[in-house]
Design an enzyme around this catalytic site. Structure first.
Site, mmCIF file in Angstrom:
data_model
loop_
_atom_site.group_PDB
_atom_site.id
_atom_site.type_symbol
_atom_site.label_atom_id
_atom_site.label_comp_id
_atom_site.label_asym_id
_atom_site.label_seq_id
_atom_site.Cartn_x
_atom_site.Cartn_y
_atom_site.Cartn_z
ATOM 1 N N ARG A 65 0.821 -1.215 0.000
ATOM 2 C CA ARG A 65 0.000 0.000 0.000
ATOM 3 C C ARG A 65 0.854 1.264 0.000
ATOM 4 O O ARG A 65 0.389 2.342 -0.355
ATOM 5 C CB ARG A 65 -0.965 -0.012 1.185
ATOM 6 C CG ARG A 65 -2.240 0.773 0.879
ATOM 7 C CD ARG A 65 -3.334 0.547 1.894
ATOM 8 N NE ARG A 65 -2.833 0.615 3.228
ATOM 9 C CZ ARG A 65 -2.981 -0.323 4.152
ATOM 10 N NH1 ARG A 65 -3.651 -1.405 3.891
ATOM 11 N NH2 ARG A 65 -2.474 -0.178 5.349
ATOM 12 N N TYR A 119 -12.660 22.708 -12.540
ATOM 13 C CA TYR A 119 -13.188 21.455 -13.072
ATOM 14 C C TYR A 119 -14.490 21.086 -12.344
ATOM 15 O O TYR A 119 -14.564 21.172 -11.115
ATOM 16 C CB TYR A 119 -12.109 20.401 -12.824
ATOM 17 C CG TYR A 119 -12.289 19.088 -13.503
ATOM 18 C CD1 TYR A 119 -12.392 18.996 -14.879
ATOM 19 C CD2 TYR A 119 -12.304 17.907 -12.756
ATOM 20 C CE1 TYR A 119 -12.517 17.767 -15.497
ATOM 21 C CE2 TYR A 119 -12.421 16.676 -13.366
ATOM 22 C CZ TYR A 119 -12.538 16.609 -14.746
ATOM 23 O OH TYR A 119 -12.660 15.395 -15.341
ATOM 24 N N ASP A 191 -4.727 23.274 -9.841
ATOM 25 C CA ASP A 191 -4.927 22.191 -10.801
ATOM 26 C C ASP A 191 -4.137 22.604 -12.049
ATOM 27 O O ASP A 191 -4.557 23.457 -12.819
ATOM 28 C CB ASP A 191 -6.429 22.042 -11.095
ATOM 29 C CG ASP A 191 -6.724 20.915 -12.082
ATOM 30 O OD1 ASP A 191 -5.811 20.529 -12.847
ATOM 31 O OD2 ASP A 191 -7.873 20.438 -12.099
ATOM 32 N N LYS A 216 -3.911 12.785 -18.216
ATOM 33 C CA LYS A 216 -3.856 13.560 -19.447
ATOM 34 C C LYS A 216 -2.448 13.502 -20.059
ATOM 35 O O LYS A 216 -2.101 12.524 -20.665
ATOM 36 C CB LYS A 216 -4.329 14.998 -19.164
ATOM 37 C CG LYS A 216 -5.628 15.062 -18.327
ATOM 38 C CD LYS A 216 -6.845 14.565 -19.075
ATOM 39 C CE LYS A 216 -8.065 14.300 -18.216
ATOM 40 N NZ LYS A 216 -8.551 15.385 -17.400
HETATM 41 C C1 PLP Z 1 -9.467 15.331 -16.299
HETATM 42 C C2 PLP Z 1 -9.221 16.429 -15.353
HETATM 43 C C3 PLP Z 1 -9.160 16.203 -13.983
HETATM 44 C C4 PLP Z 1 -9.469 14.879 -13.373
HETATM 45 O O1 PLP Z 1 -8.641 13.852 -13.762
HETATM 46 P P1 PLP Z 1 -9.189 12.335 -13.757
HETATM 47 O O2 PLP Z 1 -7.929 11.551 -13.836
HETATM 48 O O3 PLP Z 1 -10.073 12.221 -14.950
HETATM 49 O O4 PLP Z 1 -9.913 12.119 -12.468
HETATM 50 C C5 PLP Z 1 -8.884 17.275 -13.181
HETATM 51 N N1 PLP Z 1 -8.678 18.498 -13.668
HETATM 52 C C6 PLP Z 1 -8.735 18.758 -14.971
HETATM 53 C C7 PLP Z 1 -8.503 20.141 -15.462
HETATM 54 C C8 PLP Z 1 -9.013 17.749 -15.868
HETATM 55 O O5 PLP Z 1 -9.101 18.008 -17.173
#
Ligand code: PLP
Length: 397
Positions: A65, A119, A191, A216
């Protein structure tokens, strides 16, 4: 005659990214850190196990973990991209990374300030679980800058930013907001998924906690979900403890794929950037296009700040057409090279019809016919342009 070697910290990001996180004790003689699959880690003796329990440290064998060298190596590589960072925690999605970072910082009675372009699931978390925990969220205009000072109260604990917003692309004045936050001992979280630390080393600009949906651009191949939280020493133990208490772990197989993606992120980002800019400028010249929302275009709110602070732009932007939402949907449906689906940052192009007006409360969004968001992939750029051209021409109002 130059006889001095550059240390990893002195190297350009394109050099750092190639070998960051590699350690002989993890990789042996090979290039990539292997997949160390493990729940149980074995110790030599009871004493040895006890010292593992006591150390509680990072990058130490203990139990699955807490990860294995595959995850530690990826986390170290992400840390290396942020100046002043102490460490990185990995999460099974970007949403988990954002929300658990917030949980680590906030307590009942606190006030969170959240940028209005954040988001949608971040907003959902604020209005859901955080609200149930008696944590209040106030939303603010992403262009507020130093004006954020006017929103502070005695209980303001944290500020969550997303710059640019991933639907509408406003760029926030992060250094100005962080300066206000520091003066009041408020924690700032960003973010940073769109630019990543490659184009925007967030902690250098004053951010305390830099968060990336690794799903991403880091993963880059649309096959793994992951999130990362990078921070300096001040917040490290608190974040790590919260993540551990909530049992957060990513699989070594996923970490391996993410690390493999990271090695080529620089070249991918540069191609995404070049093609997206060319397409954005091409769209901008068409008279059936009302507006293009791309931080590198002067018409984008916050463009001057992007120019001042960012090292580049990535492959995601939006545009608004003249005409109905039915026309916008028909244009997307008729594209050949653009997939229709969520997410972005992979090698393939995507198109999505989005409605920012549903995700706003501090500001309003008046374009009710929808916004077309494009993720520009690694296909030939002129092929992408002719695909957009045929579809825009076919559905003229
Ligand atoms: C996709 C995304 C997230 C979340 O990521 P996941 O891996 O899909 O949970 C957070 N912030 C932004 C700007 C995103 O495009």
């Amino acid at each position: 005659m130059n006889l001095s070697k550059k240390t990893p910290k002195e190297q350009a990001p394109d050099s750092q990214i190639i070998s960051a996180g590699r350690r002989k004790e993890w990789t042996g003689q090979i290039v990539n850190t292997p997949v160390w699959r493990a729940s149980t880690h074995l110790f030599d003796s009871c004493d040895d196990l006890q010292s593992g329990v006591k150390s509680g440290g990072d990058n130490a064998f203990f139990y699955g973990r807490r990860g294995s060298p595959t995850q530690w190596s990826l986390a170290d590589a992400i840390t290396a991209m942020e100046t002043g960072a102490h460490g990185t925690l990995l999460f099974p999605s970007g949403v988990a990374a954002i929300n658990i970072a917030l949980l680590a910082i906030l307590k009942p009675g606190d006030v969170l300030l959240m940028s209005d372009n954040c988001y949608d699931p971040s907003r959902g978390f604020a209005n859901g679980l955080l609200k149930r925990m008696s944590i209040t969220t106030r939303f603010f205009d992403p262009l507020i800058g130093a004006g954020i000072e006017g929103l502070l109260c005695a209980n303001t604990r944290a500020i969550l930013l997303e710059s640019p917003g991933s639907l509408t692309f406003e760029i926030s004045d992060i250094p100005a907001i962080c300066a206000v936050a520091k003066a009041h001992d408020i924690t700032t979280l960003l973010d940073n998924t769109w630019a990543t630390s490659y184009f925007y080393p967030a902690m250098e600009k004053g951010i305390d906690i830099s968060i990336i949906a690794a799903t991403k651009y880091i993963v880059g191949h649309s096959d793994v979900m992951m999130g990362s939280v990078t921070t300096h020493e001040k917040y490290w133990k608190r974040l790590r403890q919260t993540a551990r208490q909530l049992g957060q772990v990513v699989s070594p197989d996923d970490a391996y794929l993410a690390a493999r993606g990271l090695r080529t992120m620089g070249v991918r980002l540069k191609t995404h950037e070049k093609s997206a800019l060319k397409i954005a400028n091409w769209l901008n010249k068409r008279d059936d296009v009302k507006a293009v929302l791309h931080p590198a275009l002067p018409s984008c709110p916050g463009h001057a700040i992007w120019k001042r602070d960012y090292k580049g732009s990535s492959g995601l932007f939006s545009f608004i057409i003249n005409g109905s939402k039915e026309r916008a949907a028909a244009i997307i449906d008729n594209l050949e090279l653009f997939g229709i689906g969520f997410s972005w940052g992979g090698f393939e192009s995507l198109a999505l019809l989005v409605h920012p007006e549903h995700n706003r409360s501090a500001t309003s969004w008046n374009e009710k016919n929808g916004v077309i968001r494009l993720q520009i992939g690694l296909e030939d750029c002129d092929d992408l342009i002719s695909d957009l051209e045929q579809s825009l021409n076919r559905y003229k109002d």
